[in-house]
Design an enzyme around this catalytic site. Structure first.
Site, PDB file in Angstrom:
ATOM      1  N   ASP A 148      -2.546 -10.848  -2.329  1.00  0.00           N
ATOM      2  CA  ASP A 148      -3.113 -10.338  -1.073  1.00  0.00           C
ATOM      3  C   ASP A 148      -4.592 -10.003  -1.316  1.00  0.00           C
ATOM      4  O   ASP A 148      -4.971  -9.630  -2.430  1.00  0.00           O
ATOM      5  CB  ASP A 148      -2.338  -9.082  -0.657  1.00  0.00           C
ATOM      6  CG  ASP A 148      -2.689  -8.586   0.729  1.00  0.00           C
ATOM      7  OD1 ASP A 148      -1.908  -8.860   1.659  1.00  0.00           O
ATOM      8  OD2 ASP A 148      -3.731  -7.910   0.882  1.00  0.00           O
ATOM      9  N   HIS A 169       0.822  -1.222   0.000  1.00  0.00           N
ATOM     10  CA  HIS A 169       0.000   0.000   0.000  1.00  0.00           C
ATOM     11  C   HIS A 169       0.857   1.274   0.000  1.00  0.00           C
ATOM     12  O   HIS A 169       0.323   2.369  -0.180  1.00  0.00           O
ATOM     13  CB  HIS A 169      -0.923   0.037   1.229  1.00  0.00           C
ATOM     14  CG  HIS A 169      -1.937  -1.056   1.261  1.00  0.00           C
ATOM     15  ND1 HIS A 169      -2.805  -1.300   0.223  1.00  0.00           N
ATOM     16  CD2 HIS A 169      -2.227  -1.991   2.213  1.00  0.00           C
ATOM     17  CE1 HIS A 169      -3.590  -2.338   0.529  1.00  0.00           C
ATOM     18  NE2 HIS A 169      -3.251  -2.778   1.730  1.00  0.00           N
ATOM     19  N   HIS A 203      -6.175  -7.514  -0.400  1.00  0.00           N
ATOM     20  CA  HIS A 203      -6.329  -6.076  -0.671  1.00  0.00           C
ATOM     21  C   HIS A 203      -5.606  -5.695  -1.961  1.00  0.00           C
ATOM     22  O   HIS A 203      -4.603  -6.314  -2.323  1.00  0.00           O
ATOM     23  CB  HIS A 203      -5.737  -5.253   0.487  1.00  0.00           C
ATOM     24  CG  HIS A 203      -6.353  -5.552   1.817  1.00  0.00           C
ATOM     25  ND1 HIS A 203      -5.788  -6.425   2.721  1.00  0.00           N
ATOM     26  CD2 HIS A 203      -7.501  -5.106   2.385  1.00  0.00           C
ATOM     27  CE1 HIS A 203      -6.556  -6.490   3.805  1.00  0.00           C
ATOM     28  NE2 HIS A 203      -7.599  -5.711   3.623  1.00  0.00           N
ATOM     29  N   ASP A 216      -4.067 -12.908   3.730  1.00  0.00           N
ATOM     30  CA  ASP A 216      -5.342 -12.468   4.290  1.00  0.00           C
ATOM     31  C   ASP A 216      -6.523 -12.831   3.386  1.00  0.00           C
ATOM     32  O   ASP A 216      -7.664 -12.473   3.684  1.00  0.00           O
ATOM     33  CB  ASP A 216      -5.328 -10.960   4.610  1.00  0.00           C
ATOM     34  CG  ASP A 216      -4.642 -10.132   3.550  1.00  0.00           C
ATOM     35  OD1 ASP A 216      -4.376 -10.657   2.454  1.00  0.00           O
ATOM     36  OD2 ASP A 216      -4.372  -8.940   3.810  1.00  0.00           O
TER      37      ASP A 216
END
Ligand SMILES: [Zn+2]
Length: 340
Positions: free
Chosen positions: A158, A123, A160, A245
């Protein structure tokens, strides 16, 4: 032989007790790795990234601001992204661990590398950290390779979207960035129409899926979208933003993958690498410690070409059936807990 590059020794990135991105994650990951490949891995020591290496992807002003914030005892980059006095040095070593892994692979130390670091990176964008991420570890390694004239594919599994990685390589013709992620979900980016800048159109590939997605859809995305794109791109290296995740037990994500699914994903990214020794997986998210350890064990075992007991894959069964299986499993463990 697997290269394991970590910054777990002297981890000084302290987060508050409530924070999901905590030191215990890396302890669980290192335990998992050593239980699987202790006899067949090259463990690399600490190697900090230099300012020049970090400045290939982040502005010097951001790097300085982060260093200064840590020097006065830490604070918040945003309500989720909290730094302590030791966070800067730990983040520099996280970035360096990736660079060390790449160097070791280039020297022929192993068939693949697992970069076991925190804080995670995908991120973190050009001018700021966010979403638990300070420096973009996978991007710093990719940028070092691009500097040498090599082509890099970054696969991000991931749960995200890796908005920082997308931003950094948006217009870079020597990097392909492909992400599978849950949408809607933090950070809200990764729309299927976002495909890269004028110099790299089509080299950003976003494949968003809703909560509840399991192995069938994700493997299809790998086989029908990502694999042909890799074929056309012909990367020299494959780097993976390996967050765990997307596992069904993760408290932050809503995908329903099992640890066994990560063996299938690992085999795919290994097949994308043009030759052995050109694959490095970078730890990103993964916040349920048991699930994280199980997924890392399976992933590392698969990289090392050995069988490892893992949860059944969610492929080959309907989404409804896989959700029912999870509900049954939760009910069973609740019953077990009640009878104890
Ligand atoms: Zn994540």
């Amino acid at each position: 032989m697997i290269v394991v590059s970590a910054n777990a020794d002297d981890d000084r990135h302290e987060t508050p007790a409530w924070h999901p991105e905590r030191r215990e994650r890396l302890a669980a990951v290192m335990g998992a790795i050593h239980s699987v490949v202790d006899d067949d891995c090259v463990a690399l020591g600490r190697r900090p990234a230099s300012l020049d290496e970090i400045a290939r992807v982040h502005t010097p002003a951001y790097v300085r601001a982060l260093k200064d914030l840590c020097a006065v005892g830490g604070g918040e980059l945003d309500p989720d992204t909290i730094v302590a006095d030791g966070s800067y040095v730990t983040a520099v070593r996280a970035a360096g661990a990736g660079l060390a892994a790449i160097d070791a692979l280039r020297e022929g130390a192993g068939d693949a590398a697992f970069v076991a670091v925190r804080p995670p990176g995908h991120h973190a964008g050009v001018t700021r950290g966010m979403g638990f991420c300070l420096f973009n570890n996978v991007a710093i390694s990719a940028a070092a390779l691009v500097e040498r004239g090599e082509r890099v594919a970054i696969i991000d599994w991931d749960v995200h979207h890796g908005n920082g990685t997308q931003e950094i390589f948006w217009d870079e013709p020597n990097v392909l960035y492909a992400s599978i992620h849950q949408s809607p979900l933090f950070p809200g980016t990764g729309h299927v129409d976002d495909m890269g800048g004028v110099n790299a159109t089509g080299l950003t590939i976003n494949i968003p899926f809703p909560a509840g997605t399991g192995g069938n859809a994700i493997l299809r995305a790998f086989d029908e979208v990502i694999a042909p794109a890799i074929d056309g791109f012909e990367p020299d290296w494959v780097l993976v933003s390996a967050g765990f995740d997307a596992h069904r037990d993760d408290p932050l994500g809503g995908f329903v993958l099992s640890s066994g699914d990560f063996a299938l994903l690992t085999r795919r990214v290994a097949a994308y690498a043009p030759q052995p020794g050109r694959l490095a997986l970078f730890l990103e998210g993964g916040y349920d410690l048991n699930a994280l350890a199980a997924c890392v064990s399976t992933t590392v075992a698969t990289l090392d070409d050995r069988a490892w007991p893992s949860e059944p894959t969610t492929t080959g069964v309907s989404g409804v059936d896989s959700i029912r299986a999870i509900q049954d499993e939760r009910q069973r463990s609740a019953d077990n807990g009640a009878s104890r």
